[in-house]
Scaffold this active site. Structure first.
Site, PDB file in Angstrom:
ATOM      1  N   GLU A   1       0.790  -1.226   0.000  1.00  0.00           N
ATOM      2  CA  GLU A   1       0.000   0.000   0.000  1.00  0.00           C
ATOM      3  C   GLU A   1       0.822   1.276   0.000  1.00  0.00           C
ATOM      4  O   GLU A   1       0.440   2.273   0.621  1.00  0.00           O
ATOM      5  CB  GLU A   1      -0.912   0.001   1.233  1.00  0.00           C
ATOM      6  CG  GLU A   1      -0.186   0.125   2.586  1.00  0.00           C
ATOM      7  CD  GLU A   1       0.184  -1.181   3.245  1.00  0.00           C
ATOM      8  OE1 GLU A   1       0.455  -1.175   4.466  1.00  0.00           O
ATOM      9  OE2 GLU A   1       0.201  -2.202   2.551  1.00  0.00           O
TER      10      GLU A   1
ATOM     11  N   GLU B   1      -5.853  -2.494  -0.746  1.00  0.00           N
ATOM     12  CA  GLU B   1      -4.727  -1.561  -0.732  1.00  0.00           C
ATOM     13  C   GLU B   1      -5.203  -0.115  -0.700  1.00  0.00           C
ATOM     14  O   GLU B   1      -4.589   0.728  -0.039  1.00  0.00           O
ATOM     15  CB  GLU B   1      -3.833  -1.794  -1.950  1.00  0.00           C
ATOM     16  CG  GLU B   1      -3.283  -3.209  -2.070  1.00  0.00           C
ATOM     17  CD  GLU B   1      -2.593  -3.703  -0.810  1.00  0.00           C
ATOM     18  OE1 GLU B   1      -1.901  -2.905  -0.141  1.00  0.00           O
ATOM     19  OE2 GLU B   1      -2.752  -4.891  -0.486  1.00  0.00           O
TER      20      GLU B   1
END
Length: 863
Positions: free
Chosen positions: A283, A315
């Site tokens: 992420e 994410e």
């Protein structure tokens, strides 16, 4: 190496001492395309300047750096003696001032293990691709850094690289200046907001790039405009589907802006699908990286597209849970991963075409959690993370899937709007900061009006999974006199928890379909809870505790319900209820309460009627485990033949060209073993036989070849010819896996040497060789490697990076031996290595538990 394994105590001491004001990072990546050096690693230039404050003048601390060479270290204008202060992992700093400036000029190493700055050369066209992966602590392989999540700072990044490349970092590109010779350029990126070191990122190479943008009106009247891009290797461009990716991305941004009430804070949003990635995705704010397996090279199922969409949204939710607000230390890893896992499924169902997302969550994600929560290494959702090795292993089914399941229970407990309003306050209150459990509980108490202390103690601070079983008594007229939910816990983790559950009563209707006719929702607490609402109801054929999957538990059945499932599971019309029943039956099998032969009989009889493709593929996975590990050895070939016969029948009658036909083709390839079955695979490969609607694309060709190779029906010439046909990075991985699967002693010796005795393969090829090494039916062939495995463990753990070491320890554990002698060898190693690295012992203990569970299941099946 000394100091590489940062402890929690060291991190706390450093955080109390330092305030980091900012990083300036300059990387020169021109060496990436040069020939490799004759000896030593391929390196690049890394120059880092850190500005930071110190709470005590004259204090000492250290900066993290894993690098082959450091040219210079300058602190507050003074050159420091590198040979005395740098030990290979840390640079010691002394005599600090209230305000400091540190500059470190180093040669850092490109990675072949997916840690730090990974270097990949595409065998198809010779192009070089780079990307970074840092979590939990590998930014120090690329720059000098205070490597812990609570020392956030803004980053200014500039990168010099070949001029024709695409170069990205977290910030928006502000300038690109070509160097005088025209072969290279320097990119400069906008300063980031304060972020943790482990989510900084670089992607560089001749990537194929597609661009779009997302726009949204803000409550203050302004407009939020987010530039979007999606990237993959040029060799994958013909398979790329950025339109689908952008559609899900925009749906996600709509959902999260509505839910969180906090505008996306990181400017642009790039999504890069990168080669040889160790995990699913990462992420990094503004530059999310994904495993390139999400670029589908061949025909795949809706479940795969759903899984990718879930990962995209997982994410994206991290941009708030994890990036905007970050846990203080890895103890509270759940503050980002549990939330992202839950919000991924939540947004998937509410914002995209994949309305069946909760079915997959109940069936697949929870299976991961249930297994992890019964291992000897299980831990509370809020874990005790002593150091970075602990942190690396805690990216597990507890932190992700159990935590997400617990949050689903929390939404039922606190209420949806109270939960989301709590998230909004949490973001506003702690934006760009770091938090602990107490910070989240505080806002949830405010918004829900409920005390969170008892809930957190029961669900977040204790380990283990409860089992819920219905107990019924009947009145003289045959109706229910009393239905009681009995809650049990393992002796090792005896906590009985409060559950919000639905109890469903099912019976067959006039068409023979198994349908729900009564439902009660209630709070279950303690060992026994009477469901008063269902007293007097007509007698059910099936009682489903945890109907609608509101809580996290192992569902059990009374005898009548189990008998009903044996005969009528395929007639259950509700797909979520059916998925919950499959999951419960699998848990019974794992717990040696249902013989593996019975579970496989249910698969043969009812899997063909399963409408949800994700559930079907999960059932296939469970069937393979039941066959290879839980079935008594002397029955395996008979059971395998029964499964193969059923799989081929389902393959032939599945709708042509559909997901189910493809799933059954893949499953048949894995269980095929007879001469006739293997001949069919060979004929499908050479196109001398066909099955209507089944397209044998490149991925399916490799699946069939793996089966033929493992059974000695294909060898090096056929595999080399297939690699010529598919001379790509993916083809190379398939080729290596098939080479290692050949049933020959010299092949196993070669595979062992490539993975254990040498360190020349990339992480992706290590993974491929391990996957091919031990195949069903090759137990005797790989038996000599059992003692060699235990002899090599500590050396591998000491000499390899943790990512590769974990792959070797997990992947080469001799699970396929499936016998008491292997269990004894495992116990002997554990007894003799009490002082081995805790993370290594944890991996061996987990593998030992899987083996012991398999032996218990075999014993139950033999009774």
């Amino acid at each position: 190496m000394p100091g590489e394994n940062l402890t929690r105590e060291e991190a706390r001491e450093r955080a109390a001492l330092l305030t980091v004001h900012g990083y300036q990072v300059a990387l020169d990546l021109r060496s990436a395309t040069e020939p490799p050096p004759g000896s030593g690693p391929r390196t690049f230039r890394s120059t880092t300047t850190i500005r930071f404050g110190c709470a005590r003048e004259g204090a000492e601390t250290f900066v993290d750096l894993l690098a082959p060479r450091v040219h210079s270290v300058t602190l507050n204008g003074d050159a420091l003696p590198v040979d005395r202060i740098f030990d290979g992992t840390r640079i010691a700093l002394a005599g600090l001032r209230a305000e400091n400036e540190l500059t470190v000029d180093a040669r850092c190493a490109y990675s072949r293990t997916g840690e730090g700055l990974h270097h990949f050369t595409d065998p198809e066209d010779g192009e070089t691709y780079l990307y970074t992966q840092y979590e939990p602590a590998d930014a120090r392989r690329v720059l000098a850094t205070f490597e812990q999540p609570d020392l956030k700072a803004p980053f200014d990044v500039e990168i010099t690289a070949p001029a024709h490349w695409t170069v990205l970092s977290n910030g928006v590109e502000e300038a690109r200046e070509e160097l005088a010779d025209g072969t290279a350029a320097t990119w400069r990126f906008a300063r980031t907001r304060p972020i943790s070191t482990y989510i900084t990122a670089v992607v560089a190479g001749p990537y194929h790039v597609v661009r779009d943008h997302y726009a949204r009106k803000l409550p203050d009247g302004g407009t939020l405009d987010i530039p979007l891009s999606a990237l993959c290797r040029k060799g994958l461009a013909r398979h790329f589907d950025p339109e689908e990716i952008f559609t899900v991305t925009k749906q996600g941004f709509d959902f999260f802006h509505d839910a969180f009430g906090f505008p996306y804070p990181f400017g642009k949003y790039d999504q890069a699908f990168v080669p040889e990635y160790n995990i699913g995705a990462m992420e990094n704010p503004g530059l999310v990286t994904f495993r390139e397996d999400f670029v589908f090279r061949g025909r795949t199922t809706r479940a795969s597209y759903q899984g990718r969409a879930n990962t995209l949204l997982h994410e994206m939710s991290h941009m708030w849970f994890g990036d905007l607000v970050t846990m203080e230390w890895w103890d509270d890893l759940w503050l980002k991963e549990s939330f992202a896992d839950f919000m991924g499924a939540f947004s998937l169902v509410e914002a995209t075409r994949f309305e069946e997302g909760w079915i997959t969550f109940a069936n697949r994600r929870k299976a991961w959690a249930y297994r992890a929560d019964q291992l000897p290494s299980t831990h509370p959702v809020t874990a005790d993370i002593r150091d970075l090795e602990d942190a690396k292993l805690n990216f597990d089914g507890i932190t992700y899937a159990k935590g997400a399941s617990v949050l689903k229970q929390l939404v039922a407990y606190a209420g949806r709007e109270a939960f989301l309003e709590g998230a909004r306050r949490y973001f506003r209150r702690h934006a760009y900061g770091n938090t602990r459990l107490a910070d989240l509980l505080a806002v949830l108490e405010e918004t829900s009006g409920r005390s969170m202390t008892a809930w957190a103690e029961a669900w977040l601070q204790t380990a283990g999974v409860n089992a819920l079983t219905p107990r019924l008594t009947y009145a003289e007229d045959g109706r229910i006199a009393e239905l009681t939910v009995v809650q049990a816990a393992a002796a090792s983790h005896p906590t009985l928890r409060p559950h919000r559950v639905a109890v469903g009563l099912y019976r067959r209707d006039e068409t023979g379909a198994l349908v729900r006719y009564r439902r009660a929702e209630l709070d279950v607490d303690g060992a026994e809870t009477v469901v008063a609402e269902l007293a007097g109801a007509e007698a059910p054929e099936l009682v489903l505790v945890n109907d609608d999957d509101l809580t996290y538990c192992k569902t059990r059945f009374d005898e009548r319900s189990l008998a009903t499932l044996r005969e009528h599971l395929g007639r259950m019309t509700d797909p979520l209820a059916r998925a919950l029943c499959w999951s419960a039956l699998w848990n019974l099998t794992r717990d040696a309460l249902l013989p593996a032969r019975d579970f496989l009989a249910l698969v043969r009889r009812f899997a063909g009627a399963e409408t949800e493709i994700g559930v079907l593929q999960m059932v296939h996975d469970w069937a393979l485990s039941a066959l290879e590990h839980y079935t008594v050895p002397e029955r395996r070939e008979t059971v395998r033949a029964e499964l193969a016969e059923a799989a081929l029948a389902e393959l032939r009658q599945a709708p042509p060209g559909g997901d189910h036909q493809l799933a059954w083709a893949r499953f048949f390839a894995v269980v095929a073993a007879s001469d006739a079955e293997l001949r069919l695979l060979a004929h499908l490969l050479d196109d001398t036989e066909t099955i209507g609607g089944l397209a044998i694309d490149q991925e399916l060709r490799w699946a069939f070849l793996r089966a033929l190779t493992a059974h000695g029906r294909a060898g090096r010439p056929e595999l080399d010819a297939e690699l010529e046909r598919d001379d790509t990075a993916s083809g190379e991985r398939h080729h290596m896996r098939c080479l290692a699967a050949r049933p020959e002693p010299e092949v196993k010796a070669w595979a062992w040497e490539r993975v254990v005795e040498t360190d020349t393969l990339s992480n992706a090829l290590v993974e491929a060789v391990i996957a091919g090494f031990a195949q069903p039916g090759q137990r005797e062939l790989v038996a000599p490697y059992v003692p060699r495995y235990f002899e090599a463990l500590e050396r591998v753990w000491r000499e390899r990076t943790i990512e590769i070491a974990m792959a070797v320890v997990r992947g080469l554990f001799p699970m396929e031996q499936g016998n008491a002698a292997t269990l004894e060898a495992t116990d002997a190693w554990l007894a003799a290595h009490q002082d081995a690295a805790p993370a290594l012992r944890r991996l061996v203990l987990e593998a030992r538990d899987d083996l012991a569970r398999a032996l218990r299941a075999q014993a139950a099946a033999a009774d």
